[in-house]
Design a protein around this motif. Structure first.
Motif, PDB file in Angstrom:
ATOM      1  N   GLY A  93       0.939  -1.267  -0.077  1.00  0.00           N
ATOM      2  CA  GLY A  93      -0.029  -0.138   0.009  1.00  0.00           C
ATOM      3  C   GLY A  93       0.983   1.327  -0.028  1.00  0.00           C
ATOM      4  O   GLY A  93       0.461   2.055  -0.602  1.00  0.00           O
ATOM      5  N   GLU A 108      -6.064   5.088  -5.128  1.00  0.00           N
ATOM      6  CA  GLU A 108      -7.152   4.077  -4.949  1.00  0.00           C
ATOM      7  C   GLU A 108      -6.544   2.529  -4.696  1.00  0.00           C
ATOM      8  O   GLU A 108      -7.302   1.862  -4.003  1.00  0.00           O
ATOM      9  N   VAL A 126      -5.649   2.419  -1.126  1.00  0.00           N
ATOM     10  CA  VAL A 126      -6.664   2.132  -0.098  1.00  0.00           C
ATOM     11  C   VAL A 126      -7.126   0.514  -0.309  1.00  0.00           C
ATOM     12  O   VAL A 126      -7.447   0.039   0.619  1.00  0.00           O
ATOM     13  N   TYR A 186      -4.536  -1.223   2.017  1.00  0.00           N
ATOM     14  CA  TYR A 186      -4.675  -1.020   3.466  1.00  0.00           C
ATOM     15  C   TYR A 186      -5.874  -1.516   4.025  1.00  0.00           C
ATOM     16  O   TYR A 186      -5.830  -1.995   5.099  1.00  0.00           O
ATOM     17  N   THR A 187      -6.828  -1.638   2.949  1.00  0.00           N
ATOM     18  CA  THR A 187      -8.172  -2.241   3.618  1.00  0.00           C
ATOM     19  C   THR A 187      -7.961  -4.052   3.648  1.00  0.00           C
ATOM     20  O   THR A 187      -8.334  -4.509   4.675  1.00  0.00           O
ATOM     21  N   ARG A 231      -4.686   5.033   5.511  1.00  0.00           N
ATOM     22  CA  ARG A 231      -5.933   4.939   4.787  1.00  0.00           C
ATOM     23  C   ARG A 231      -6.712   6.368   4.718  1.00  0.00           C
ATOM     24  O   ARG A 231      -7.089   6.647   3.582  1.00  0.00           O
ATOM     25  N   CYS A 282      -5.010   8.663   2.317  1.00  0.00           N
ATOM     26  CA  CYS A 282      -5.640   8.330   0.989  1.00  0.00           C
ATOM     27  C   CYS A 282      -7.018   8.946   0.712  1.00  0.00           C
ATOM     28  O   CYS A 282      -7.292   9.683  -0.354  1.00  0.00           O
ATOM     29  N   HIS A 283      -7.925   8.779   1.633  1.00  0.00           N
ATOM     30  CA  HIS A 283      -9.446   9.225   1.473  1.00  0.00           C
ATOM     31  C   HIS A 283      -9.053  10.779   1.258  1.00  0.00           C
ATOM     32  O   HIS A 283     -10.101  11.489   0.512  1.00  0.00           O
ATOM     33  N   ASP A 337     -11.998   6.769   9.202  1.00  0.00           N
ATOM     34  CA  ASP A 337     -10.691   6.192   9.651  1.00  0.00           C
ATOM     35  C   ASP A 337      -9.859   6.901  10.769  1.00  0.00           C
ATOM     36  O   ASP A 337      -8.999   6.105  11.599  1.00  0.00           O
TER      37      ASP A 337
END
Length: 569
Positions: free
Chosen positions: A399, A409, A412, A415-416, A437, A440-441, A453
């Protein structure tokens, strides 16, 4: 006061209190100023309350209200203010002092000040005194004799006081401000900056004490029909007290009290705007966070209001299930989890249909996180848990590489996947993953996901005690709130971020506020300035007046031209 023989001293003081309202002596203001200082520093001292100070102060206030000529003579204008302040100080802590004050009939003159018979400055101290009297069981009924008038006045003052103080003091030139207001604000030190700062503080107190007085009625379920009007409940969301009163319960405190009653819960649940505001505060660094969480839990526990608010509250509260203690209350996260999942089996087996897929998904994820994964990992060996940690670490690195390549993207997704594998007990690793994360958002312009998060990372940080990571999440959440236009929440997180960085032992020496944080604070301080809305409203009215003047001036000019043409023809 200089008398050394106690019986003689007491007799002289009692005689002075009797004579004071009957005489017109300009030295009275010096005596009152001294009594005010004594009352503030020693509010529990029984000497003056036992010698008739309440009767004396009540008569002085009444004299100021009834005799305008006397009030405007010399320094008498200061007397009602000091008298009401003294009553408020002595009735603050001791119920027996409050009972004595009521017996000496202090409520009627305080009501006159509450009605605005003099000015907003006297209203402030009258609200303070009436609030203290209403807080004691023994003297609440004396205030409630004027219940409808008190409640309506407190609502009006809470809703309009910032505008009134701004227009009647702050926006005025020095020469236009009332001299006695300036002197009371600065204690005689003619300092414009201090005046403005104190005016902001007093306006905040005026609003907060209005809410405190209303809270005294709400906690006894009195005048709920007046307090629970839609417009006022919406206005409450913006009454946060400001930085001048960080410990005041403010609007959130009153909403919390209302949510403790059936009428209050139903009224709040019908207003999505109010519920959303409670959600925002529940995920912020506001000192009233625990009040917002408690309010939401009360709404969710009530079967009448649960399904009115469930779609709004579940996705937010699900981020807080890792909390330990908050506001002195232990196991807050556990309480939140139990409330959210109390009827999950009905959702799971289709007995209960939820309107929002997002809410259903949030409940499913919560069940998986706090029930299923806990069971599975309790049965795993240390070797299996270690293997999951290693795999999660590999995914995190992947990630990071995607993030470095600006493939946000894809980062993300990695990381998820890492979060899904990471053991629950590996709190530090989970903090990093949630925080990464969240970043990233932010880059993807998805502030709601970033809020989720960062809040999860902060809840875990409070358990793992990782100050640096906690700071990163605070900053990122401040940015997310800024994206959503929530200035107050962004400001509180940013201030907490700075405080946390300063408190770090490794950073304390030579600490400087980061320039990006200073810019954020400056931006949000301007947006959340106590008088921001009052100033905006005042400018709008001023622009309309100028526009109207210009239109009228143009009309007059045209009329004049027509008259001139007729004469020349």
């Amino acid at each position: 006061m200089s008398e050394t023989v106690p019986p003689l001293r007491r007799a002289k003081i009692a005689r002075y209190f009797k004579q004071m309202p009957l005489t017109d002596d300009q030295e009275h203001i010096l005596a009152l100023s001294g009594l005010w200082k004594i009352a503030i520093t020693n509010p529990n001292d029984p000497e003056f309350p036992s010698l008739g100070i309440f009767r004396c102060m009540a008569k002085l206030i009444q004299k100021g209200v009834n005799h305008k000529d006397w009030l405007l003579r010399g320094q008498n204008m200061y007397i009602p203010y000091y008298a009401a302040h003294i009553i408020g100080s002595y009735t603050m802590n001791k119920a027996k002092f409050a009972d004595k004050a009521v017996k000496f009939n202090v409520v009627p003159p305080l009501m006159e000040l509450l009605r605005g018979k003099i000015s907003w400055v006297e209203q402030r101290v009258a609200l303070r005194a009436l609030g203290h009297l209403a807080s004691h069981e023994a003297t609440f009924e004396a205030v409630s004799e004027h219940e409808a008038e008190v409640v309506e006045a407190a609502i009006k003052i809470a809703s309009t006081c910032l505008k009134e103080v701004f227009e009647k003091f702050v926006v005025l030139k020095e020469s236009e401000r009332l001299e006695y207001h300036r002197n009371l604000l600065t204690r005689g030190h003619a300092d414009l900056e201090l005046e403005n700062r104190k005016a902001e503080e007093w306006a905040s107190q005026l609003q907060c004490w209005s809410l405190y007085l209303l809270d005294c009625f709400a906690c006894r379920e009195r005048s709920m029909g007046l307090i629970c009007k839609k417009k006022f409940l919406k206005d409450l969301c913006g009454m946060w007290g400001g930085l001048a009163n960080p410990t005041s319960p403010s609007g959130i405190g009153l909403l919390s009290t209302l949510c403790g009653t059936q009428i209050g819960r139903e009224s709040v649940a019908d207003l999505e705007e109010v519920v959303v505001n409670l959600c925002n505060v529940s995920r912020s660094s506001d000192d009233r966070q625990h009040m917002a969480i408690d309010s939401l839990l009360q709404l969710l526990r009530d079967p009448v209001t649960r399904y009115k608010v469930i779609d709004t509250t579940v996705p937010v509260l699900a981020d807080l299930v890792e909390l330990r203690s908050l506001g002195g209350k232990p196991n807050v996260g556990q309480e939140i989890m139990q409330t959210l999942l109390q009827d999950y089996h009905k959702v799971k087996f289709g007995e209960l249909k939820l309107k929002s897929e997002k809410t259903k998904r949030a409940l499913e994820e919560l069940w998986d996180l706090k029930v299923e994964r806990v069971k599975k990992q309790s049965l795993m060996s240390e070797q299996e848990i270690r293997e999951k940690e290693v795999l999660a670490g590999i995914l995190k690195q992947e990630g990071n590489r995607e993030f470095g390549s600006r493939e946000i993207e894809k980062a993300v997704v990695k990381y998820t996947e890492a979060l899904d594998l990471c053991p629950l007990k590996s709190k530090k690793e989970r903090i990093v993953l949630h925080s990464n994360r969240a970043q990233c958002h932010l880059l993807l312009r998805d502030p709601e996901a970033a809020l989720s998060d960062t809040t999860r990372a902060l809840c875990l940080s409070s358990v793992a005690r990782t100050a640096c990571l906690h700071s990163k999440s605070l900053w990122r959440r401040s940015q997310a709130y800024d994206m959503k236009g929530l200035a107050k929440e962004s400001l509180m997180d940013c201030l907490m971020f700075i405080s946390n960085r300063f408190g770090s032992s490794t950073q304390r020496k030579g600490f400087k506020i980061p320039h990006y944080a200073a810019r954020m604070v400056n931006k949000q301080m301007n947006a959340t300035w106590l008088f921001a809305s009052a100033k905006s409203s005042w400018k709008k009215v001023a622009r309309e007046e100028v526009k109207e003047f210009m239109v009228q001036n143009k009309i007059d000019s045209l009329r004049l031209r027509k008259k001139t043409r007729r004469r020349t023809s």
